[in-house]
Write a protein that holds these residues in place. Structure first.
Motif, PDB file in Angstrom:
ATOM      1  N   MET A  96      86.140  36.206 116.522  1.00 23.41           N
ATOM      2  CA  MET A  96      85.823  36.936 117.750  1.00 23.41           C
ATOM      3  C   MET A  96      84.424  36.562 118.255  1.00 23.41           C
ATOM      4  N   LEU A  97      83.464  36.498 117.345  1.00 22.77           N
ATOM      5  CA  LEU A  97      82.089  36.180 117.755  1.00 22.77           C
ATOM      6  C   LEU A  97      82.024  34.770 118.357  1.00 22.77           C
ATOM      7  N   LYS A 183      92.406  40.963 120.621  1.00 24.44           N
ATOM      8  CA  LYS A 183      93.073  39.753 120.133  1.00 24.44           C
ATOM      9  C   LYS A 183      92.658  39.418 118.706  1.00 24.44           C
ATOM     10  N   TYR A 184      91.518  39.946 118.308  1.00 24.05           N
ATOM     11  CA  TYR A 184      90.982  39.679 116.979  1.00 24.05           C
ATOM     12  C   TYR A 184      91.067  40.920 116.078  1.00 24.05           C
ATOM     13  N   GLY A 185      91.752  41.944 116.571  1.00 27.32           N
ATOM     14  CA  GLY A 185      91.963  43.143 115.756  1.00 27.32           C
ATOM     15  C   GLY A 185      90.868  44.191 115.870  1.00 27.32           C
ATOM     16  N   PHE A 186      89.950  43.988 116.834  1.00 29.39           N
ATOM     17  CA  PHE A 186      88.853  44.943 116.993  1.00 29.39           C
ATOM     18  C   PHE A 186      89.036  45.794 118.264  1.00 29.39           C
ATOM     19  N   ILE A 187      88.531  47.017 118.201  1.00 29.11           N
ATOM     20  CA  ILE A 187      88.601  47.894 119.380  1.00 29.11           C
ATOM     21  C   ILE A 187      87.208  48.389 119.783  1.00 29.11           C
ATOM     22  N   PHE A 188      87.079  48.573 121.087  1.00 22.31           N
ATOM     23  CA  PHE A 188      85.912  49.254 121.677  1.00 22.31           C
ATOM     24  C   PHE A 188      86.094  50.715 121.261  1.00 22.31           C
ATOM     25  N   ARG A 189      85.359  51.138 120.247  1.00 21.43           N
ATOM     26  CA  ARG A 189      85.698  52.371 119.520  1.00 21.43           C
ATOM     27  C   ARG A 189      85.313  53.657 120.252  1.00 21.43           C
ATOM     28  N   TYR A 190      84.201  53.606 121.001  1.00 23.92           N
ATOM     29  CA  TYR A 190      83.717  54.853 121.621  1.00 23.92           C
ATOM     30  C   TYR A 190      83.550  54.724 123.133  1.00 23.92           C
ATOM     31  N   PRO A 191      84.663  54.651 123.854  1.00 19.33           N
ATOM     32  CA  PRO A 191      84.553  54.582 125.324  1.00 19.33           C
ATOM     33  C   PRO A 191      84.041  55.922 125.877  1.00 19.33           C
ATOM     34  N   GLY A 192      83.376  55.831 127.023  1.00 15.13           N
ATOM     35  CA  GLY A 192      82.772  57.019 127.621  1.00 15.13           C
ATOM     36  C   GLY A 192      83.772  58.106 127.997  1.00 15.13           C
ATOM     37  N   ASP A 193      85.022  57.721 128.287  1.00 13.43           N
ATOM     38  CA  ASP A 193      86.001  58.726 128.699  1.00 13.43           C
ATOM     39  C   ASP A 193      86.781  59.331 127.530  1.00 13.43           C
ATOM     40  N   LYS A 194      86.359  59.010 126.299  1.00  9.09           N
ATOM     41  CA  LYS A 194      87.072  59.550 125.130  1.00  9.09           C
ATOM     42  C   LYS A 194      86.151  60.329 124.196  1.00  9.09           C
ATOM     43  N   THR A 195      84.974  60.667 124.693  1.00 12.80           N
ATOM     44  CA  THR A 195      83.991  61.269 123.785  1.00 12.80           C
ATOM     45  C   THR A 195      84.456  62.607 123.205  1.00 12.80           C
ATOM     46  N   ASP A 196      85.261  63.351 123.947  1.00 17.01           N
ATOM     47  CA  ASP A 196      85.772  64.622 123.424  1.00 17.01           C
ATOM     48  C   ASP A 196      86.656  64.392 122.201  1.00 17.01           C
ATOM     49  N   ALA A 214      97.671  47.090 115.898  1.00 19.30           N
ATOM     50  CA  ALA A 214      97.202  48.385 116.405  1.00 19.30           C
ATOM     51  C   ALA A 214      96.232  48.188 117.567  1.00 19.30           C
ATOM     52  N   ALA A 215      95.362  47.192 117.458  1.00 22.53           N
ATOM     53  CA  ALA A 215      94.369  46.956 118.509  1.00 22.53           C
ATOM     54  C   ALA A 215      95.047  46.618 119.835  1.00 22.53           C
ATOM     55  N   LYS A 216      96.103  45.803 119.751  1.00 22.47           N
ATOM     56  CA  LYS A 216      96.836  45.403 120.958  1.00 22.47           C
ATOM     57  C   LYS A 216      97.477  46.630 121.615  1.00 22.47           C
ATOM     58  N   GLU A 217      98.093  47.450 120.792  1.00 19.45           N
ATOM     59  CA  GLU A 217      98.766  48.643 121.322  1.00 19.45           C
ATOM     60  C   GLU A 217      97.752  49.624 121.930  1.00 19.45           C
ATOM     61  N   MET A 218      96.639  49.811 121.256  1.00 21.98           N
ATOM     62  CA  MET A 218      95.609  50.720 121.777  1.00 21.98           C
ATOM     63  C   MET A 218      95.039  50.195 123.084  1.00 21.98           C
ATOM     64  N   HIS A 219      94.832  48.866 123.122  1.00 22.80           N
ATOM     65  CA  HIS A 219      94.285  48.244 124.332  1.00 22.80           C
ATOM     66  C   HIS A 219      95.258  48.418 125.502  1.00 22.80           C
TER      67      HIS A 219
END
Ligand SMILES: [Zn+2]
Length: 231
Positions: A96-97, A183-196, A214-219
């Motif tokens: 990913m990097l 695509k590399y199995g990582f997620i943007f873990r703390y988006p601003g609209d999910k803080t609750d 899981a990353a693909k499905e969450m994305h």
């Protein structure tokens, strides 16, 4: 006198005749209870297994409501630059990097924080609390503010070795990551609209490995980890 001798015999016959249906009735009732229970349990919709039963190591949820299990161990691998991650995510992270260079002026983003021990996490947390105390917050207020940014020791994903904080040459790299990290199995873990749901303020730099599927499905569905796990 015959009536006297017949009487006990008739009673005994009647007794046998009553005992049989009673036994049948008891067996039938037991059977009925068994069937009702079996069918009921099979149809019960609310009893889904907990995420820990169904999910693998890559989906372990750690947040302010779900501390890291006591004695959690991780095999670490050192990254260029000195930070460490769970060895199982090393290859995906490096890929990913490397790919992220195109969103970062040709440079690979740096991992500025990977695995943390409980003590290291406590250091970060105490520093943050002290920052707010210095600004005049009460002890309680300072802790309430600090926890928005730094997890209480025992509740940080960094202690799993599956999360990294990244730094780029340009802020645009975070947009690249938001579009491509899955695509590399990582997620943007703390988006601003999910803080609750996550219990954490937006952190554009924090990425968490959950595996490519899981990353693909969450994305695609716009879910945070808590939502994906049905928490
Ligand atoms: Zn982080």
């Amino acid at each position: 006198m015959t009536g006297n001798t017949m009487e006990p015999e008739r009673r005994a016959r009647r007794g046998r005749a009553q005992a049989l249906p009673r036994a049948l009735w008891t067996v039938s009732l037991a059977l009925l209870v068994f069937i009702v229970l079996a069918v009921g349990l099979a149809l019960l919709p609310g009893e889904r297994p907990s995420y820990e039963d169904s999910a693998g190591w890559n989906l372990r949820l750690v947040n302010r409501w779900n501390p890291i299990p006591e004695g959690y161990t991780v095999n670490l691998r050192e990254l260029p630059g000195g930070e460490k991650v769970d060895e199982r995510v090393y290859e995906s992270l490096m890929e990913m990097l490397e790919a992220a260079k195109e969103g970062n002026w040709g440079e690979a983003p740096r991992v500025i924080s990977g695995y943390r021990t409980e003590e290291e996490q406590r250091g970060f947390y105490d520093d943050k609390v002290n920052e707010y105390l210095a600004q005049g917050y009460s002890e309680e207020g300072a802790k309430a503010e600090a926890v928005k940014w730094v997890a209480v020791p025992g509740t940080s994903e960094h202690q799993l070795g599956l999360a990294v904080d990244l730094e780029g040459e340009t802020y645009d790299v975070f947009f690249w990551l938001q579009e491509n990290s899955y695509k590399y199995g990582f997620i943007f873990r703390y988006p601003g609209d999910k803080t609750d749901l996550t219990g954490t303020a937006e952190e554009v730099w924090h990425y968490r490995y959950v595996g490519a599927k899981a990353a693909k499905e969450m994305h695609e569905r716009g879910l945070c980890l808590e939502e994906y796990l049905g928490q």
